[in-house]
Design a protein around this motif. Structure first.
Motif, PDB file in Angstrom:
ATOM      1  N   CYS A 225       0.946  -1.008  -0.036  1.00 14.03           N
ATOM      2  CA  CYS A 225      -0.009   0.024   0.021  1.00 14.03           C
ATOM      3  C   CYS A 225       0.738   1.164   0.140  1.00 14.03           C
ATOM      4  O   CYS A 225       1.634   1.356   0.968  1.00 14.03           O
ATOM      5  CB  CYS A 225      -0.864  -0.126   1.204  1.00 14.03           C
ATOM      6  SG  CYS A 225      -2.019   1.487   1.307  1.00 14.03           S
ATOM      7  N   ASN A 226       0.620   1.903  -1.298  1.00 17.17           N
ATOM      8  CA  ASN A 226       1.542   3.224  -1.212  1.00 17.17           C
ATOM      9  C   ASN A 226       0.854   4.478  -0.347  1.00 17.17           C
ATOM     10  O   ASN A 226      -0.070   4.863  -0.851  1.00 17.17           O
ATOM     11  CB  ASN A 226       1.861   3.665  -2.596  1.00 17.17           C
ATOM     12  CG  ASN A 226       2.558   4.923  -2.699  1.00 17.17           C
ATOM     13  OD1 ASN A 226       3.119   5.520  -1.836  1.00 17.17           O
ATOM     14  ND2 ASN A 226       3.281   5.134  -4.016  1.00 17.17           N
ATOM     15  N   ILE A 265       2.726  -4.693   2.975  1.00 15.83           N
ATOM     16  CA  ILE A 265       3.512  -3.554   3.667  1.00 15.83           C
ATOM     17  C   ILE A 265       2.738  -2.417   3.433  1.00 15.83           C
ATOM     18  O   ILE A 265       2.526  -1.917   2.311  1.00 15.83           O
ATOM     19  CB  ILE A 265       4.870  -3.624   3.037  1.00 15.83           C
ATOM     20  CG1 ILE A 265       5.634  -5.043   3.330  1.00 15.83           C
ATOM     21  CG2 ILE A 265       5.799  -2.249   3.630  1.00 15.83           C
ATOM     22  CD1 ILE A 265       7.073  -5.100   2.730  1.00 15.83           C
ATOM     23  N   VAL A 266       2.497  -1.503   4.190  1.00  9.07           N
ATOM     24  CA  VAL A 266       2.147  -0.156   4.236  1.00  9.07           C
ATOM     25  C   VAL A 266       3.298   0.781   4.117  1.00  9.07           C
ATOM     26  O   VAL A 266       3.835   0.743   5.262  1.00  9.07           O
ATOM     27  CB  VAL A 266       1.034   0.235   5.158  1.00  9.07           C
ATOM     28  CG1 VAL A 266       0.628   1.705   4.986  1.00  9.07           C
ATOM     29  CG2 VAL A 266      -0.282  -0.901   5.142  1.00  9.07           C
ATOM     30  N   TYR A 267       3.657   1.386   3.176  1.00  5.12           N
ATOM     31  CA  TYR A 267       4.575   2.351   3.294  1.00  5.12           C
ATOM     32  C   TYR A 267       4.100   3.747   3.352  1.00  5.12           C
ATOM     33  O   TYR A 267       3.402   4.173   2.502  1.00  5.12           O
ATOM     34  CB  TYR A 267       5.317   2.130   1.950  1.00  5.12           C
ATOM     35  CG  TYR A 267       6.618   3.169   1.377  1.00  5.12           C
ATOM     36  CD1 TYR A 267       7.786   2.538   1.738  1.00  5.12           C
ATOM     37  CD2 TYR A 267       6.544   4.380   1.581  1.00  5.12           C
ATOM     38  CE1 TYR A 267       9.060   3.124   1.706  1.00  5.12           C
ATOM     39  CE2 TYR A 267       7.959   5.201   1.424  1.00  5.12           C
ATOM     40  CZ  TYR A 267       9.153   4.358   1.459  1.00  5.12           C
ATOM     41  OH  TYR A 267      10.483   5.171   1.435  1.00  5.12           O
ATOM     42  N   ILE A 268       4.312   4.338   4.455  1.00  4.04           N
ATOM     43  CA  ILE A 268       3.923   5.487   5.072  1.00  4.04           C
ATOM     44  C   ILE A 268       4.720   6.580   5.176  1.00  4.04           C
ATOM     45  O   ILE A 268       5.861   6.474   5.424  1.00  4.04           O
ATOM     46  CB  ILE A 268       2.866   5.118   6.210  1.00  4.04           C
ATOM     47  CG1 ILE A 268       2.093   6.570   6.711  1.00  4.04           C
ATOM     48  CG2 ILE A 268       3.657   4.919   7.465  1.00  4.04           C
ATOM     49  CD1 ILE A 268       0.908   6.286   7.673  1.00  4.04           C
ATOM     50  N   ILE A 307       3.989  -2.173   8.894  1.00  2.00           N
ATOM     51  CA  ILE A 307       4.187  -0.769   8.413  1.00  2.00           C
ATOM     52  C   ILE A 307       5.637  -0.489   8.303  1.00  2.00           C
ATOM     53  O   ILE A 307       6.473  -0.727   8.993  1.00  2.00           O
ATOM     54  CB  ILE A 307       3.493   0.205   9.621  1.00  2.00           C
ATOM     55  CG1 ILE A 307       2.013  -0.047   9.624  1.00  2.00           C
ATOM     56  CG2 ILE A 307       3.854   1.638   9.094  1.00  2.00           C
ATOM     57  CD1 ILE A 307       1.314   0.652  10.802  1.00  2.00           C
ATOM     58  N   PHE A 308       5.917   0.173   7.266  1.00  2.00           N
ATOM     59  CA  PHE A 308       7.118   0.902   7.005  1.00  2.00           C
ATOM     60  C   PHE A 308       7.307   2.440   6.893  1.00  2.00           C
ATOM     61  O   PHE A 308       6.492   2.852   6.013  1.00  2.00           O
ATOM     62  CB  PHE A 308       7.876   0.018   5.637  1.00  2.00           C
ATOM     63  CG  PHE A 308       9.354   0.856   5.500  1.00  2.00           C
ATOM     64  CD1 PHE A 308      10.273   0.183   6.169  1.00  2.00           C
ATOM     65  CD2 PHE A 308       9.605   1.921   4.647  1.00  2.00           C
ATOM     66  CE1 PHE A 308      11.758   0.610   5.832  1.00  2.00           C
ATOM     67  CE2 PHE A 308      10.918   2.340   4.549  1.00  2.00           C
ATOM     68  CZ  PHE A 308      12.007   1.675   5.245  1.00  2.00           C
ATOM     69  N   VAL A 355      -3.764   3.836  -1.139  1.00  2.00           N
ATOM     70  CA  VAL A 355      -4.389   4.113   0.144  1.00  2.00           C
ATOM     71  C   VAL A 355      -6.070   4.198  -0.440  1.00  2.00           C
ATOM     72  O   VAL A 355      -6.954   3.033   0.095  1.00  2.00           O
ATOM     73  CB  VAL A 355      -4.391   4.984   1.058  1.00  2.00           C
ATOM     74  CG1 VAL A 355      -5.476   5.059   2.169  1.00  2.00           C
ATOM     75  CG2 VAL A 355      -2.886   4.935   1.741  1.00  2.00           C
ATOM     76  N   GLU A 356      -6.294   5.020  -1.146  1.00  2.00           N
ATOM     77  CA  GLU A 356      -7.864   5.044  -1.640  1.00  2.00           C
ATOM     78  C   GLU A 356      -8.167   4.015  -2.450  1.00  2.00           C
ATOM     79  O   GLU A 356      -9.332   3.330  -2.245  1.00  2.00           O
ATOM     80  CB  GLU A 356      -8.048   6.423  -2.233  1.00  2.00           C
ATOM     81  CG  GLU A 356      -9.363   6.635  -2.756  1.00  2.00           C
ATOM     82  CD  GLU A 356      -9.564   7.949  -3.711  1.00  2.00           C
ATOM     83  OE1 GLU A 356     -10.694   8.361  -3.956  1.00  2.00           O
ATOM     84  OE2 GLU A 356      -8.300   8.493  -3.828  1.00  2.00           O
TER      85      GLU A 356
END
Length: 555
Positions: A225-226, A265-268, A307-308, A355-356
């Motif tokens: 997830c970007n 992976i959520v890249y936040i 989460i990263f 995300v959306e």
């Protein structure tokens, strides 16, 4: 990924990365020092010297420039000139454009308390910094199909097309997960029938992307997830992460079970501390409920999400630069092809959506394509989260039907302040083309915006009244792209610098307006030869102004 995480952990504990810290990492991780130095020199969040007691960050980009960020920065520097414990920095977009000029102290957003007197009160200790916690009262969003959300009851009618449950979050994936082949077919069929396109800017068909990655025979795959939205004017994903994290998580689980991945992976972006807390709480809840884990949602297959936190930089929103960062490299875009769907993280097939897109995918899989088509206007299907900033009374994030005219969105956001008139607008964030006020009735959808000479992009509408100098704003945006260029390819690195030099010279009067005549040719060179989208769009702001609003360019 672990190397960058270790570097960020040490900096968080010690305030900076000293030579001693780097030598310690080098010894423990058995990594040569030059590898660490190349990371420290690339990522803007790393420090080599101890931080001050107060680090004040003021956004300098377009939405904040319209609200006086330059004057605020100068006043803050004067006010803090006698203090050795305060640093004032002008920084790239903080993702809080609705609160322009956006200000942070020690990475805590000040929200609307961003005046000189407010900041001085925080620095003097007269006022404590605002709480940096997620909202306790998320709004009811139309795309959320669940009756209960974060334990709070809402009234949502049963979905059409035999929707897969309306009682609690994650019931969609729970009811489909018993047969992952059927789940995959359902997800791809509904997403394709709905025509959902990627909402991060590129607009690639979501169902097709999921199907392509599912078709790869390599057994190890990843779902990413970007959440690194960093373009001026764009902040919708921030709100979705804070208020609808369960939809994002469920979308990623559906994607993971569809393509056969075990890891997400959520890249936040690192500025989203409050949103990260909301996501962490939602992930904890999802694990407790069995949505994530060794038997994800009762599928018999493992899938978990981590989460990263990005070390910083707009370029990391480019999907292959993001992959390079996850592999503990400098976040420089890769040449394409190959594309991430076939050769992504660690060379494995990787599904990347923003995300959306994941949040809306959950809604569509739950409610079906017919429901999605009913949400749009005219021939256009679907909903869209839109960031609105600039000269409107109520900037913020709005959930609208695709196909809504820009004029109606502006009214929804409170309209322009009294006495001001629309001069131009950016419909899709800083990388989209300026459109004149005469185009204000253009529909917010992919095809209409393209026909009008711009793009829907990230769905970030920046409204500009007649009190602003459009040439100055275009120069501000081109400067942003110059500053955020990773420097990997010569056309972007040198071309963006040359463009800014020309624009600033014309601004100051040290060059004639004829200097601008070279910009179309320079822009064409960047578009054709830059490795990634940043260089390809870097001159769009000024070129579109010259083409679409010619009277605003000095001649």
């Amino acid at each position: 990924m672990e190397l960058l995480r270790e570097m960020m952990r040490l900096q968080h504990e010690r305030g900076c990365l000293t030579e001693e810290s780097l030598c310690e990492i080098s010894k423990v991780r058995r990594v040569p020092l030059y590898r660490l130095e190349e990371l420290v020199s690339f990522y803007p969040s790393f420090r080599r010297t101890p931080p001050p007691k107060f680090a004040v960050h003021v956004c300098r980009d377009v939405s904040c420039a319209m609200r006086g960020c330059n004057a605020l920065s100068e006043r803050l520097r004067v006010a803090a000139s006698s203090r050795s414990d305060v640093e004032i920095h002008e920084v790239s977009c903080l993702g809080r454009c609705e609160l322009a000029p956006a200000v942070e102290i020690n990475e805590v957003p000040l929200g609307e308390a961003n005046s000189l007197s407010d900041v001085e009160a925080f620095l003097s200790g007269a006022r404590p910094l605002p709480e940096n916690e997620p909202t306790s009262a998320p709004r009811a969003w139309k795309c959320d199909p669940y009756v209960r959300r974060h334990g709070e009851p809402t009234t949502v009618p049963a979905p059409p097309e035999g929707g897969e449950g309306t009682d609690t979050a994650y019931s969609t994936v729970r009811r489909l997960a018993a047969d992952t082949n059927s789940l995959a077919e359902t997800c791809i069929e509904r997403l394709s029938a709905a025509g959902l396109r990627g909402m991060g800017g590129a607009g690639f068909p979501t169902g097709r992307k999921w199907q392509l990655v599912r078709g790869e025979t390599e057994p190890t795959k990843y779902v990413i997830c970007n959440a690194d939205e960093s373009e001026p004017g764009t902040f919708k994903d921030r709100v979705i992460l804070e208020e609808l994290p369960h939809l994002v998580i469920e979308g990623m689980v559906l994607a993971g079970l569809t393509i056969g991945a075990e890891r997400g992976i959520v890249y936040i972006r690192h500025e989203y501390g409050r949103e990260r807390k909301a996501l962490e709480a939602a992930l904890k809840e999802a694990r407790q409920r069995g949505i994530l884990g060794a038997d994800a949602s009762g599928s018999g297959q493992p899938f978990d999400i981590e989460i990263f936190v990005s070390p910083g930089g707009y370029i990391l929103g480019e999907e292959t630069a993001l992959l390079e960062a996850l592999e503990d490299k400098r976040g420089e875009p890769r040449n394409k092809p190959p594309y991430p769907g076939t050769y992504g993280l660690w060379g494995k097939p990787t599904l990347i959506n923003n995300v959306e897109t994941y949040a809306l995918a959950t809604s569509i899989v739950n409610r079906g394509a017919d429901w999605w088509r009913e949400q749009g206007r005219g021939e256009v299907a679907g909903l869209k989260f839109v960031s609105v900033s600039g000269d409107v009374a109520s900037p913020g994030v709005y959930e609208i039907p695709l196909g809504m005219p820009v004029s109606e969105l502006i009214e929804l956001a409170g309209g322009l302040p009294d006495g001001q008139h629309l001069q131009a607008f950016l419909p899709g964030g800083a990388s989209s083309n300026f459109l004149p006020a005469s185009a204000v009735d253009t529909s917010l959808d992919f095809d209409s915006m393209k026909a009008a000479g711009s793009m829907l992009g990230t769905g970030a509408v920046i409204v500009i009244s007649d009190r602003h100098n459009l040439f100055d704003l275009a120069t501000n945006i081109v400067t942003f792209f110059r500053n955020e260029s990773c420097g990997k390819c010569v056309p972007c690195r040198m071309g963006s610098q040359q463009a800014v030099s020309i624009l600033e010279s014309v601004q100051s009067g040290s060059a004639t307006t004829e200097s601008l005549d070279i910009l179309p040719e320079l822009g064409e060179t960047l578009e054709q030869t830059s490795i990634c989208g940043l260089g390809q769009v870097a001159l769009n702001p000024i070129l579109s102004l010259m083409r679409n609003v010619p009277g605003s360019v000095p001649r």
